[in-house]
Design a protein around this motif. Structure first.
Motif, PDB file in Angstrom:
ATOM      1  N   LEU A 154       0.509  -1.157   0.059  1.00  0.00           N
ATOM      2  CA  LEU A 154      -0.157   0.337   0.376  1.00  0.00           C
ATOM      3  C   LEU A 154       0.878   1.466   0.099  1.00  0.00           C
ATOM      4  CD1 LEU A 154      -2.605  -1.553   2.529  1.00  0.00           C
ATOM      5  CD2 LEU A 154      -2.789  -0.529   0.044  1.00  0.00           C
ATOM      6  N   PRO A 155       1.988   1.544   0.345  1.00  0.00           N
ATOM      7  CA  PRO A 155       2.917   2.677   0.805  1.00  0.00           C
ATOM      8  C   PRO A 155       3.408   2.535  -0.733  1.00  0.00           C
ATOM      9  CG  PRO A 155       3.156   1.533   3.005  1.00  0.00           C
ATOM     10  CD  PRO A 155       2.351   1.126   2.061  1.00  0.00           C
ATOM     11  N   LEU A 156       3.242   2.216  -1.719  1.00  0.00           N
ATOM     12  CA  LEU A 156       4.016   1.646  -2.834  1.00  0.00           C
ATOM     13  C   LEU A 156       3.064   1.984  -3.994  1.00  0.00           C
ATOM     14  CD1 LEU A 156       6.601  -1.313  -2.725  1.00  0.00           C
ATOM     15  CD2 LEU A 156       7.157   1.051  -2.150  1.00  0.00           C
ATOM     16  N   GLY A 157       1.729   2.407  -3.781  1.00  0.00           N
ATOM     17  CA  GLY A 157       0.987   3.127  -4.321  1.00  0.00           C
ATOM     18  C   GLY A 157       0.201   1.388  -5.035  1.00  0.00           C
ATOM     19  N   THR A 158       0.152   1.091  -4.512  1.00  0.00           N
ATOM     20  CA  THR A 158      -0.249  -0.576  -5.165  1.00  0.00           C
ATOM     21  C   THR A 158      -1.756  -0.040  -5.018  1.00  0.00           C
ATOM     22  OG1 THR A 158       0.845  -2.014  -4.610  1.00  0.00           O
ATOM     23  CG2 THR A 158      -0.869  -2.730  -5.247  1.00  0.00           C
ATOM     24  N   PRO A 159      -3.151  -0.468  -5.881  1.00  0.00           N
ATOM     25  CA  PRO A 159      -4.643  -0.303  -5.912  1.00  0.00           C
ATOM     26  C   PRO A 159      -5.046  -1.627  -4.691  1.00  0.00           C
ATOM     27  CG  PRO A 159      -4.020  -0.053  -7.624  1.00  0.00           C
ATOM     28  CD  PRO A 159      -2.794  -0.776  -6.849  1.00  0.00           C
ATOM     29  N   PRO A 160      -5.851  -1.149  -3.611  1.00  0.00           N
ATOM     30  CA  PRO A 160      -6.271  -1.853  -2.874  1.00  0.00           C
ATOM     31  C   PRO A 160      -6.496  -3.155  -2.881  1.00  0.00           C
ATOM     32  CG  PRO A 160      -6.394   0.513  -2.292  1.00  0.00           C
ATOM     33  CD  PRO A 160      -6.356   0.530  -3.524  1.00  0.00           C
ATOM     34  N   ARG A 161      -7.133  -3.351  -3.965  1.00  0.00           N
ATOM     35  CA  ARG A 161      -7.559  -4.312  -3.979  1.00  0.00           C
ATOM     36  C   ARG A 161      -6.245  -5.183  -5.012  1.00  0.00           C
ATOM     37  NH1 ARG A 161     -13.382  -4.978  -7.743  1.00  0.00           N
ATOM     38  NH2 ARG A 161     -13.474  -7.570  -7.543  1.00  0.00           N
ATOM     39  N   GLU A 162      -5.580  -4.545  -5.287  1.00  0.00           N
ATOM     40  CA  GLU A 162      -4.565  -5.668  -5.648  1.00  0.00           C
ATOM     41  C   GLU A 162      -3.788  -6.065  -4.669  1.00  0.00           C
ATOM     42  OE1 GLU A 162      -0.773  -4.813  -8.902  1.00  0.00           O
ATOM     43  OE2 GLU A 162      -2.325  -3.872  -9.063  1.00  0.00           O
ATOM     44  N   ALA A 163      -3.570  -5.002  -3.939  1.00  0.00           N
ATOM     45  CA  ALA A 163      -2.800  -5.208  -2.748  1.00  0.00           C
ATOM     46  C   ALA A 163      -3.423  -6.583  -1.983  1.00  0.00           C
ATOM     47  CB  ALA A 163      -2.305  -3.906  -2.005  1.00  0.00           C
TER      48      ALA A 163
END
Length: 443
Positions: free
Chosen positions: A240-249
């Motif tokens: 999440l801190p890297l900007g990964t979309p929440p659903r993908e994460a």
């Protein structure tokens, strides 16, 4: 897959007549190794050993593994239920049950996510008030105050099972609170949770809750749930801190959790469907997670642990956000039974999706929502939702001030499950929406 006949099960300990459940390996009263004790002959011992049917009824409130489809595999699921033990009552626990760690001690050991037992990290496992060091665990018995506790957790003097660190756990921080409890019928807590807050790549805040329920018919279910929440939390905290979309994460987090649980299987273990004579299931568990990021709510799951949305305005319709991977859900989806009929069936809690080396395939479910008003997200195991199954029933037992007092809400829901019978471990996490920092001025 058809199931091989199983040997008859003892219903009482041959040594002390303590009631037993099909999955017991040790007596919860005297500590006897049941695999080493021969069944009592008729008229021999305190009470002659009796036999119980292989499968317990739905009131046992536990998991059984099932292959997909109506003809799926079902394994015995009941867990040991120890009798009352001396000692003061814990929070929400009837007098006579084991003592539990002080619920006010909510801080996890340094570096350990809340809700994950210290022993999973090699940390201390002694309960508060433990006695001086000695061979074995180095603790004195909380019941007789005289005997020492052996490595299996039983008093060498009076034989009582001792409270474990996971018997009752709590955590509260900005944006999330969680409670987990052994319940009133189980000898240990096989649930686990991990809750955290982290920064997002866009500078916002993400609140994370992961809950897992160990599959009781598998080996080491408590280790499976702990491994799952640790792996999922770590993945979300990294992505999440890297900007990964929440659903993908979330999707990635569940896959990493599945790998962590599968890694617990014994070396050389083969999936059970490839070896019908294998008498041991690999460690297994279910998982459900919720991530709140700004005005977005993302959930992910495998199994039948659930997430609910309960708005502050109770005139607004609440919602269940997850769909079970279970026999009952399949019957309803296929139109073969009504929901009431399916969940009344003794096969209702046979799950068709789980994490572990014996899983048929790992298919994470994810979904995202944009709630348009304040409320709370309830993330829980079936130890709670068995007593509030529908979204309306869950909303009815969630206190009206849940968003401003999430820990009190989680405790209240635990009490509701215990008052209902506490047949299973109970774990619940409460996430206010929007998060407190973003909800200033919200009604």
């Amino acid at each position: 897959m058809s199931q091989l006949p199983q040997p008859p099960q003892l219903t009482v300990c041959p040594a002390c007549d303590e009631p037993l459940e099909p999955a017991d390996n040790f007596c919860g009263r005297c500590g006897a190794d049941l695999s080493a004790l021969p069944p009592a002959r008729d008229g021999a011992g305190p009470v002659a050993a009796r036999l119980r049917p292989e499968h317990g009824g739905p009131e046992e409130g536990d998991y059984r593994l099932a292959a997909p489809g109506p003809a799926g595999r079902t394994d015995p699921a009941a867990r040991p239920a120890t009798g009352p033990h001396p000692g003061p009552a814990g929070p929400g626990r009837a007098p006579g049950h084991d003592t539990v760690p002080d619920p006010r001690a909510t801080d996890a050991p340094a570096g350990v996510p809340a809700g994950v037992p210290a022993q999973a990290h090699g940390g201390p496992t002694a309960a508060p008030g433990s006695g001086p060091a000695c061979p074995g665990t180095g603790r004195t018995c909380g019941a007789c105050r005289a005997g020492m506790i052996d490595k299996d957790g039983y008093c060498e003097h009076c034989g009582h099972a001792q409270p474990r660190e996971r018997d009752h756990m709590e955590h509260e921080s900005a944006g999330v609170a969680a409670v987990s409890d052994r319940g009133l019928r189980h000898h240990r807590n096989e649930d686990a949770y991990a809750v955290s807050t982290t920064a997002q790549g866009d500078g916002g805040t993400a609140v994370i809750a992961v809950v897992s329920d160990g599959v009781s018919s598998a080996t080491r279910p408590d280790e499976a749930s702990a491994a799952a929440v640790l792996a999922a939390r770590e993945t979300l905290m990294t992505a999440l801190p890297l900007g990964t979309p929440p659903r993908e994460a979330t999707h990635e987090a569940i896959l990493r959790a599945a790998e962590a649980v599968a890694a617990l299987a014994a070396p050389g273990h083969r999936p059970r469907e490839h070896d019908q004579h294998r008498q041991e299931n690999a460690p297994a568990c279910t998982i459900v997670s919720a991530v709140v990021t700004g005005d977005l709510l993302t959930v992910g799951w495998i199994g039948d642990s659930r997430a609910y949305w309960v708005p502050d305005d109770r005139a607004t319709q609440p919602a269940r956000l997850t769909e079970d991977d279970s026999w009952a859900a399949q019957m309803v989806a296929a139109g073969l039974m009504s929901e009431a009929e399916a969940y009344a069936d003794e096969r209702a809690h046979a799950i068709t999706g789980w994490l572990g080396a014996d899983a048929y395939e790992i298919e994470p479910h994810t979904a995202s929502f944009h709630p348009d008003r304040p409320g709370v997200v309830v993330v829980c195991t079936d130890g709670l939702w068995n007593y509030a199954e529908s979204a309306e029933q869950m909303a009815a037992v969630v206190p009206p001030d849940a968003r401003s007092r999430p820990l009190e809400c989680a405790r209240h829901l635990l009490g509701h499950a215990l008052d209902g019978g506490g047949h299973d471990n109970v774990t619940v996490a409460i996430l206010p929406f929007p998060t407190p920092s973003e909800g200033a001025g919200s009604a």
